[in-house]
Design an enzyme around this catalytic site. Structure first.
Site, PDB file in Angstrom:
ATOM      1  N   ASP A 104      11.967   3.859  -4.248  1.00 56.28           N
ATOM      2  CA  ASP A 104      10.650   3.517  -4.778  1.00 56.28           C
ATOM      3  C   ASP A 104      10.282   2.122  -4.307  1.00 56.28           C
ATOM      4  O   ASP A 104      10.723   1.130  -4.875  1.00 56.28           O
ATOM      5  CB  ASP A 104      10.690   3.584  -6.301  1.00 56.28           C
ATOM      6  CG  ASP A 104       9.319   3.426  -6.931  1.00 56.28           C
ATOM      7  OD1 ASP A 104       8.400   2.932  -6.246  1.00 56.28           O
ATOM      8  OD2 ASP A 104       9.169   3.787  -8.105  1.00 56.28           O
ATOM      9  N   ASP A 273       3.518   2.189   0.157  1.00 58.13           N
ATOM     10  CA  ASP A 273       4.228   2.612  -1.047  1.00 58.13           C
ATOM     11  C   ASP A 273       4.849   3.980  -0.807  1.00 58.13           C
ATOM     12  O   ASP A 273       4.151   4.988  -0.737  1.00 58.13           O
ATOM     13  CB  ASP A 273       3.263   2.671  -2.224  1.00 58.13           C
ATOM     14  CG  ASP A 273       3.976   2.855  -3.553  1.00 58.13           C
ATOM     15  OD1 ASP A 273       5.157   3.222  -3.532  1.00 58.13           O
ATOM     16  OD2 ASP A 273       3.350   2.636  -4.597  1.00 58.13           O
TER      17      ASP A 273
END
Length: 390
Positions: A104, A273
């Site tokens: 992440d 991201d």
């Protein structure tokens, strides 16, 4: 991706109200069971909302292979959900119990589930600090527990007495194959987990650097539809074509690697991201962008406060991102046609939301749809980043 408390409260309210649509990417297993393109688009869209509460993706395949060299390591990644997220194996505790964790790049810390293969009571190196933490990931119900210190290694690189949240809640996944989240974001961005911040407990990459395990706090992420590579503390030149372009990291204040560029000629600051599937921005900015495209029908949902676009699958527009004028990346056909509605129409992999702050009119998040085309080098102690085509 993390925001201020004020912004998160509004977003979590929206997420909580949308629980009729599961955020659990176990539903991406449903992609294999014949879930419609519309449902899949909604699932991925809800994940974009969930990213603002630190959303992650469950469902994990096979293990990873490791290549360790002096000063760094390279790890094979497992593709999750048809190339929408990526997982890595970590070893935790004195018994080196293996836990599958999702990478992440929009979250700094790590989270380990109590029902994973890691057991604090069986690890002689474990320390329960007693420090409470809360992290909202999916529905807003939250993961809460205490912060533990223990050894955690990836690719043979061990962070000793590494701080992570240990939780009995599973507000990040009901999939038992996923045992945790490994945050990869840069330090110093907005952090609403005070238990970590108050003690100066950082993320995995920064901890490796602080403990002298790696010489430079950096990683190289090369994501592919069928897997990928993560290099820690070094760069693998075989993972890209041509030269690495060195750019100003315009996403550093947000905890990301980012760059200035254009999408179909429209200027934006792009925040990379790995936990986001497509492209996301504020409602008004995405709506305006879509209105400027020929053949695009707006799809607006008042309940979610969302907007996206619908087009003829046979007349699919191109999404071309210019990377600071250095080179262009065109999103692949399989990404553009992923959300086939079955009636000749496709939904586009772009989302606009009313709950995204005004700063996201210019700052747009780009996830796996773009990152699958490039190799990114993120340096924690530099104001620059590097990027190249795969």
């Amino acid at each position: 991706m993390q925001l201020t408390i004020k912004a998160l409260v509004g977003i979590l309210t929206t997420i909580s109200a949308a629980t009729a649509v599961s955020f659990d990417m176990e539903n991406l297993g449903a992609e294999k069971r014949g879930v419609s393109g519309e449902e899949l688009h909604m699932l991925h869209g809800n994940e974009v909302l969930a990213r603002f509460a630190n959303g992650v993706y469950p469902e994990v395949a096979n293990g990873t292979r490791v290549s360790k060299r002096a000063g760094g390591a390279e790890v094979d990644l497992t593709s999750v959900g048809g190339g929408t997220a990526w997982a890595v194996k970590a070893k935790i505790g004195s018994n080196e119990e293996e836990v599958t964790m999702l990478l992440d790049s929009g979250y700094e810390h790590a989270l380990v589930a109590a029902d994973s293969d890691y057991s604090p009571g069986k690890s002689s190196s474990n320390e329960n600090t007693g420090e409470k933490f809360f992290a909202g990931f999916l529905t807003g119900g939250g993961n809460e527990g205490t912060i533990h210190l223990d050894d955690l290694s990836v690719g043979g690189l061990k962070a000793s007495k590494f701080a992570f949240g240990y939780t009995k809640n599973r507000d990040f996944s009901s999939n038992q194959k996923l045992g945790g989240i490994l945050g990869m974001s840069l330090p110093g961005h907005v952090d609403y987990v005070p238990g970590f911040k108050n003690h100066g407990w950082g993320g995995f990459i920064q901890t490796l650097k602080n403990q002298g395990v790696i010489d430079e706090a950096m990683y190289q992420m090369t994501l592919k539809g069928d897997g990928g590579k993560l290099s820690i503390g070094e760069v693998d030149d075989s993972q890209y074509e041509g030269d690495l372009e060195t750019l100003m990291n315009t996403g550093k204040a947000y905890g990301h690697c980012g760059f200035k560029g254009t999408l179909n000629g429209e200027k934006h600051n792009f925040l990379l991201d790995s936990g986001t599937t497509g492209i996301a921005g504020s409602y008004d900015s995405v709506k305006k962008f879509l209105q400027g495209m020929s053949g695009v029908e707006l799809v607006e949902e008042d309940k979610r406060g969302s907007v996206t676009g619908k087009v003829d699958c046979d007349s699919m527009p191109s999404f071309k991102i210019s990377v600071d004028g250095k080179f262009d990346v065109k999103l692949s056909d399989d990404v553009m046609k992923k959300y086939d509605l079955g009636n000749g129409k496709c939904l586009l992999p772009i989302y606009g939301y009313t709950n995204m702050p005004k700063s996201y009119s210019y700052n747009w998040i780009v996830g796996g749809a773009f990152m699958r085309e490039v190799s990114v080098v993120c340096k924690f102690d530099s104001n620059e980043m590097q990027i190249a085509r795969q």
